[in-house]
Design an enzyme around this catalytic site. Structure first.
Site, PDB file in Angstrom:
ATOM      1  N   ASN A 111      14.290  54.413  20.717  1.00 49.88           N
ATOM      2  CA  ASN A 111      13.132  55.263  21.035  1.00 49.88           C
ATOM      3  C   ASN A 111      13.534  56.229  22.146  1.00 49.88           C
ATOM      4  OD1 ASN A 111      10.661  56.379  21.555  1.00 49.88           O
ATOM      5  ND2 ASN A 111       9.806  54.572  22.576  1.00 49.88           N
ATOM      6  N   HIS A 164       2.626  52.443  20.693  1.00 44.45           N
ATOM      7  CA  HIS A 164       3.504  52.243  21.855  1.00 44.45           C
ATOM      8  C   HIS A 164       2.666  52.220  23.129  1.00 44.45           C
ATOM      9  CE1 HIS A 164       6.574  52.913  24.886  1.00 44.45           C
ATOM     10  NE2 HIS A 164       7.441  52.438  24.002  1.00 44.45           N
ATOM     11  N   GLY A 211      10.634  50.250  30.738  1.00 46.29           N
ATOM     12  CA  GLY A 211      11.141  51.270  31.652  1.00 46.29           C
ATOM     13  C   GLY A 211      11.172  50.852  33.116  1.00 46.29           C
ATOM     14  N   SER A 242      13.113  47.183  28.780  1.00 43.15           N
ATOM     15  CA  SER A 242      14.281  47.072  29.667  1.00 43.15           C
ATOM     16  C   SER A 242      15.455  46.319  29.036  1.00 43.15           C
ATOM     17  CB  SER A 242      13.881  46.428  31.002  1.00 43.15           C
ATOM     18  OG  SER A 242      13.016  47.293  31.711  1.00 43.15           O
TER      19      SER A 242
END
Ligand code: PGA
Length: 233
Positions: free
Chosen positions: A8, A85, A163, A194
């Site tokens: 992504n 998402h 993230g 992550s």
């Protein structure tokens, strides 16, 4: 089951040239589906990359300024569409109801859906993670026939891990995977949040996920390639 790796790219990289370079440097691995920003889809497809989209609208055509329809995405060669998402849920206020409409529209076009679910940090702290997942699944898939479940891949992505560098431990992730599998049976379940070269193998080998949804690390060639090496099949 062959593993599924979703890259992504979110709203990166900032030029088409960079996106073509990045795709070429990763190489062509048949397990990988790259989900770039919309303007790069066509050129990446022409390069021979397997492509997916990061979102889709629910209508086929019409007066919906700024939106892109599942029909267009199908025609351009997308196989997978990411729906729900967490950045769309929490930055753009997408509700379970909107997500449900989008999933239905994509399935109607014969697209495969990567349906993202996951709890926020405070929900986990309050012990509500299973309830949150349950209602995201129930409302997101309302009215969808069991026969269509085979076209859906669930991505478990705890919001607090996306993230942040604060990945969910394989044990905690496995608990959620088992819970999701109990609701769905044989559906593929991916982990996202992550993922990096150090932890990637654990989600497949220690926890038994069917693949990964990778954000930040999918933009770094060396890191991404070493993730791919860790995933057998
Ligand atoms: P991340 O993003 O790998 O950068 O945490 C995951 C995602 O795109 O959901």
């Amino acid at each position: 089951m062959r593993k599924i790796i979703i890259a992504n790219w979110k709203m990166n990289p900032s030029t088409l040239d960079q996106s073509l370079k990045l795709a070429k440097s990763i190489g062509f691995d048949s397990r990988v589906v790259i989900c770039p920003p919309f303007p790069y889809l066509n050129q990446l497809k022409n390069l021979g990359v397997s492509i997916g989209a990061q979102d889709s609208f629910w209508e086929r055509e019409g007066a919906f300024t700024g939106e892109v329809s599942p029909v267009m995405l199908k025609k351009i060669g997308c196989k997978y569409i990411i729906i729900g998402h967490s950045e769309r849920r929490w930055v753009l206020s997408e509700t379970n109801d909107i997500i449900n409409k989008k999933i239905k529209a994509c399935l109607a076009e014969g697209l495969k859906v990567i349906f993202c679910i996951g709890e926020k940090e405070e929900e986990r702290k309050r012990g509500k993670e299973f309830d949150v997942l349950k209602s995201q699944i129930k409302e997101g898939l309302k009215g969808i026939l069991i026969d269509d479940y085979s076209k859906i891949v669930i991505a478990y992505e705890p919001v607090w891990a996306i993230g942040t560098g604060n990945a969910c431990s394989p044990d905690e992730a496995e608990e959620m995977r088992v819970f999701i599998k109990k609701m769905f049976g044989d559906l593929a379940v991916l982990y996202g949040g992550s993922v990096n070269a150090l932890n990637a193998g654990d989600y497949i080998d220690k926890a038994s996920f069917d693949g990964l949804l990778i954000g930040g690390a999918s933009l770094k060639t060396v890191e991404f390639k070493s993730i791919l090496k860790k995933i057998k099949l």
